[in-house]
Design a protein around this motif. Structure first.
Motif, PDB file in Angstrom:
ATOM      1  N   MET A 167       0.893  -1.201  -0.016  1.00 34.13           N
ATOM      2  CA  MET A 167       0.035  -0.036  -0.126  1.00 34.13           C
ATOM      3  C   MET A 167       0.925   1.240  -0.049  1.00 34.13           C
ATOM      4  O   MET A 167       0.263   2.414   0.024  1.00 34.13           O
ATOM      5  N   HIS A 168       2.197   1.221  -0.061  1.00 34.84           N
ATOM      6  CA  HIS A 168       2.962   2.363   0.094  1.00 34.84           C
ATOM      7  C   HIS A 168       4.425   2.175  -0.666  1.00 34.84           C
ATOM      8  O   HIS A 168       5.054   1.284  -0.457  1.00 34.84           O
ATOM      9  N   SER A 169       4.677   3.000  -1.826  1.00 31.70           N
ATOM     10  CA  SER A 169       5.881   2.861  -2.487  1.00 31.70           C
ATOM     11  C   SER A 169       6.170   4.285  -3.357  1.00 31.70           C
ATOM     12  O   SER A 169       5.283   5.110  -3.527  1.00 31.70           O
ATOM     13  N   ASP A 209       3.645   8.487  -4.318  1.00 34.27           N
ATOM     14  CA  ASP A 209       4.788   9.380  -4.286  1.00 34.27           C
ATOM     15  C   ASP A 209       4.334  10.693  -3.699  1.00 34.27           C
ATOM     16  O   ASP A 209       3.070  10.948  -3.297  1.00 34.27           O
ATOM     17  N   HIS A 210       5.388  11.535  -2.851  1.00 30.29           N
ATOM     18  CA  HIS A 210       5.260  12.637  -2.246  1.00 30.29           C
ATOM     19  C   HIS A 210       4.593  13.813  -3.115  1.00 30.29           C
ATOM     20  O   HIS A 210       5.092  14.308  -3.841  1.00 30.29           O
ATOM     21  N   ASN A 211       3.335  14.209  -2.548  1.00 27.81           N
ATOM     22  CA  ASN A 211       2.539  15.355  -2.815  1.00 27.81           C
ATOM     23  C   ASN A 211       2.607  15.494  -4.455  1.00 27.81           C
ATOM     24  O   ASN A 211       2.980  16.808  -4.830  1.00 27.81           O
ATOM     25  N   GLU A 235      -1.355   8.895  -3.234  1.00 27.00           N
ATOM     26  CA  GLU A 235      -0.308   9.941  -3.091  1.00 27.00           C
ATOM     27  C   GLU A 235       0.038   9.969  -1.372  1.00 27.00           C
ATOM     28  O   GLU A 235      -0.999   9.758  -0.679  1.00 27.00           O
ATOM     29  N   GLU A 236       1.371  10.075  -0.986  1.00 27.34           N
ATOM     30  CA  GLU A 236       1.563  10.289   0.159  1.00 27.34           C
ATOM     31  C   GLU A 236       1.553  11.811   0.494  1.00 27.34           C
ATOM     32  O   GLU A 236       2.609  12.487   0.150  1.00 27.34           O
ATOM     33  N   ILE A 237       0.395  12.179   1.224  1.00 28.65           N
ATOM     34  CA  ILE A 237       0.172  13.489   1.719  1.00 28.65           C
ATOM     35  C   ILE A 237       1.358  13.865   2.706  1.00 28.65           C
ATOM     36  O   ILE A 237       1.142  13.295   3.695  1.00 28.65           O
ATOM     37  N   GLY A 242       3.799  15.333   9.617  1.00 32.42           N
ATOM     38  CA  GLY A 242       3.322  13.729   9.408  1.00 32.42           C
ATOM     39  C   GLY A 242       2.863  13.369   8.051  1.00 32.42           C
ATOM     40  O   GLY A 242       2.417  14.497   7.323  1.00 32.42           O
ATOM     41  N   HIS A 243       2.726  12.059   7.836  1.00 32.93           N
ATOM     42  CA  HIS A 243       2.549  11.801   6.300  1.00 32.93           C
ATOM     43  C   HIS A 243       1.114  10.702   6.364  1.00 32.93           C
ATOM     44  O   HIS A 243       1.079  10.016   7.208  1.00 32.93           O
ATOM     45  N   ALA A 244       0.579  10.917   5.365  1.00 34.47           N
ATOM     46  CA  ALA A 244      -0.606   9.990   5.382  1.00 34.47           C
ATOM     47  C   ALA A 244      -0.988   9.660   3.974  1.00 34.47           C
ATOM     48  O   ALA A 244      -0.818  10.511   3.063  1.00 34.47           O
ATOM     49  N   ASN A 281       0.711   7.090   8.046  1.00 31.79           N
ATOM     50  CA  ASN A 281       1.937   6.222   7.704  1.00 31.79           C
ATOM     51  C   ASN A 281       2.775   6.155   9.011  1.00 31.79           C
ATOM     52  O   ASN A 281       2.948   7.374   9.623  1.00 31.79           O
ATOM     53  N   HIS A 282       3.529   5.105   8.785  1.00 30.19           N
ATOM     54  CA  HIS A 282       4.786   4.840   9.635  1.00 30.19           C
ATOM     55  C   HIS A 282       4.311   5.362  11.004  1.00 30.19           C
ATOM     56  O   HIS A 282       4.953   6.612  11.675  1.00 30.19           O
ATOM     57  N   SER A 283       3.259   4.927  11.574  1.00 28.12           N
ATOM     58  CA  SER A 283       2.803   5.543  12.735  1.00 28.12           C
ATOM     59  C   SER A 283       3.411   5.382  13.943  1.00 28.12           C
ATOM     60  O   SER A 283       3.193   5.936  15.114  1.00 28.12           O
ATOM     61  N   GLY A 349       5.336  -0.979   2.234  1.00 27.82           N
ATOM     62  CA  GLY A 349       6.623  -1.470   2.052  1.00 27.82           C
ATOM     63  C   GLY A 349       7.747  -0.077   2.189  1.00 27.82           C
ATOM     64  O   GLY A 349       8.941  -0.011   2.541  1.00 27.82           O
ATOM     65  N   ASP A 350       6.958   1.145   1.934  1.00 25.01           N
ATOM     66  CA  ASP A 350       7.554   2.539   1.617  1.00 25.01           C
ATOM     67  C   ASP A 350       8.974   2.386   0.798  1.00 25.01           C
ATOM     68  O   ASP A 350      10.046   2.897   1.264  1.00 25.01           O
ATOM     69  N   GLU A 351       8.860   1.574  -0.369  1.00 25.74           N
ATOM     70  CA  GLU A 351      10.009   1.422  -1.132  1.00 25.74           C
ATOM     71  C   GLU A 351      10.459   2.379  -1.737  1.00 25.74           C
ATOM     72  O   GLU A 351       9.839   3.576  -2.448  1.00 25.74           O
TER      73      GLU A 351
END
Ligand SMILES: [Zn+2]
Ligand SMILES: [Zn+2]
Length: 498
Positions: A167-169, A209-211, A235-237, A242-244, A281-283, A349-351
């Motif tokens: 869910m995260h890359s 991806d970020h923003n 998108e990783e806001i 903090g990141h969501a 994310n990465h809480s 995974g936040d690859e």
């Protein structure tokens, strides 16, 4: 001319060139307040048009996000080959397909994404081949939509079942790096990430991806090639506190969150309005200088607006400036459950290396989020995540599944049990007899565990719970000999109304 033919010609006159029939309702400022509208253009094909281009005009109102175009003509087999070029009021947008989509963020191969500006647009019909003596008609169907998303929604597998994904890359369009041909560290092309995920045999990959919406066009092109692995738009806001992750929309999401004015809660509302899900994310990461802005620091967060929490994050980049603290996001997640909320626990995974570190057991798909979905499509996967039909395999796609059920209810579901009633929970894994079961009831480890019963190559357990009629939640976990989490299920909720 027969009456029927006359009628048909009248119909064409009325509903022919550049006439919209749809659900348009123009507001005072002229913008389109609607879901969609259709325009149909007609023309005739005759040998004298060979080699010519004909510009067919149509009007696009304000507020349009996506345009789907279909050119229907007799075809080359019948001696007629036409092409469809697209021109907006200011510029050329592409040519080369008979069916295509163009939106503000993505477009079919030869066409350019970008604003669907209101005004007069043209389809350039190219009469590339009209064989001597050939004659026919063509139709251009143009579908205009104020919604960005539906075009990307495809069903890659119609079967219900458990699907594995991440869910995260990240791609090199933001901060993912990989080695270039000559060994330099360069922003990694998105295709490398998709390929790494496919090598892990993932069924789906959320690209976050970020923003930036820059990834969506890349995903649209690549989805045709990756026809067994669903690419989920996200998108990783990345806010200053903090990141969501937001999954399921290509629409604009504002990262400029502040303590007052536009807050994190407003961001969540914005995402939900676009039918997307939000996940913190990465809480487990702290909000401090070790990774500025990474930990969740918005004190006024309304967690009832949070659909999911990343309980296992896979970012362990060797040699990185930031070393994540040990531990996981389970306490952060359980604190929300204790409040009576039901955010779904997921993995990410936040690859950031496009699979280069797979040999080190890091990277895309580690952890794996396993989801029970009615089909393999973006809406179905997100629906299942919202429902909590999810377990997380910490060690990746080859890890150990763990199923928690109670009658017909599965993890994420709620069941009712009045006081005095006994509830049976079934826990099963198809492998890993050497792993230990952990049951967590209302945040506390169950001391007296049920006996493990061998079941083929796997193990099953049956846990009996005596209801007091109050609200409870039970989740299951497999741990290894060192006590490290291997697989975590979402809870089954007892006596929770949602
Ligand atoms: Zn992050
Ligand atoms: Zn990330």
């Amino acid at each position: 001319m027969s009456f029927r033919l006359q009628l048909r010609r009248m119909f064409r006159l009325v509903f022919g060139l550049a006439v919209a029939c749809g659900w348009l309702a123009l507001s005072a400022d002229g913008s389109a307040q609607m879901a969609s509208s259709d325009i149909v253009l007609h023309g005739s094909i005759t040998p004298d048009k060979l080699g010519k281009h004909e510009m067919l005009a149509f009007t696009v109102p304000a507020g349009i996000e996506r345009m789907n175009v279909e050119l229907i003509s007799p075809g080359f087999q019948k001696g007629m080959y036409l092409t469809a070029g697209l021109f907006d009021p200011q510029r050329y947008r592409g040519e080369g397909r008979s069916t295509f989509t163009v939106s503000t963020v993505d477009a079919t191969g030869p066409y350019l994404p970008g604003p669907i500006v209101p005004g007069e647009w043209h389809i350039a019909i190219g009469y590339n081949w009209v064989a001597p003596g050939s004659k026919g008609d063509f139709t251009v169907k143009i579908h205009l939509s104020s919604q960005l998303d539906p075009e990307r929604y495809r069903v890659l597998n119609a079967k219900p079942g458990w699907y594995k994904g991440d869910m995260h890359s990240h791609t090199g369009l933001t901060d993912a790096m990989c080695k270039s041909q000559s060994g330099a560290n360069v922003p990694c092309p998105p295709f490398r990430l998709f390929e790494a995920a496919a090598l892990q045999e993932l069924d789906f990959l959320a690209v976050t991806d970020h923003n930036t919406p820059a990834t969506f066009n890349e995903m649209m092109q690549s989805q045709l090639y990756f026809d067994r692995m669903l690419l989920i738009g996200g998108e990783e806001i990345t806010t200053v506190k903090g990141h969501a992750n937001v999954w399921g929309t290509e629409g604009f999401l504002d990262y400029r969150v502040a303590e007052s004015g536009f807050t994190a809660n407003d961001l969540f509302d914005q995402a939900h309005k676009l039918h997307a899900l939000v996940s913190i994310n990465h809480s487990c990461w702290p909000y401090d200088g070790r990774c500025p802005g990474c930990g969740w620091g918005w004190a006024q967060t309304d967690f009832s607006k949070v659909d999911a929490i990343e309980i296992i994050n896979g970012y362990h980049e060797h040699g990185s400036w930031f070393t994540p603290p040990p531990g996981d996001g389970v306490p952060f997640w359980e604190a929300q459950l204790a409040k009576g909320l039901r955010p779904t626990g997921v993995g990410g995974g936040d690859e950031h290396r496009a699979g280069e570190q797979l040999a080190l057991h890091d990277g895309v798909g580690i952890p794996t989020t396993v989801v029970y979905a009615r089909e393999l499509s973006e809406p179905a996967i997100l629906e299942a995540i919202k429902a909590g039909h999810v377990f997380v395999q910490v060690t990746g796609p080859e890890g150990t599944p763990l199923y928690l059920t109670s009658g017909t209810a599965m993890m994420g579901d709620a069941i009712a049990a009045e006081a005095g009633k006994s509830v049976e929970f079934a826990i099963a894994t198809p492998k890993a007899a050497d792993l230990k079961l952990k049951l967590v009831l209302d945040g506390h480890e169950v001391k007296e565990l049920p006996a493990a019963v061998p079941d083929g190559e796997g193990v099953k357990w049956s846990y009996r719970f005596q209801s007091d009629g109050k609200r409870h939640w039970l989740r299951a976990e497999l741990v290894d000999a060192r006590g490290e989490s291997v697989t975590l299920t979402n809870p089954i909720y007892v006596n929770w109304a949602k």
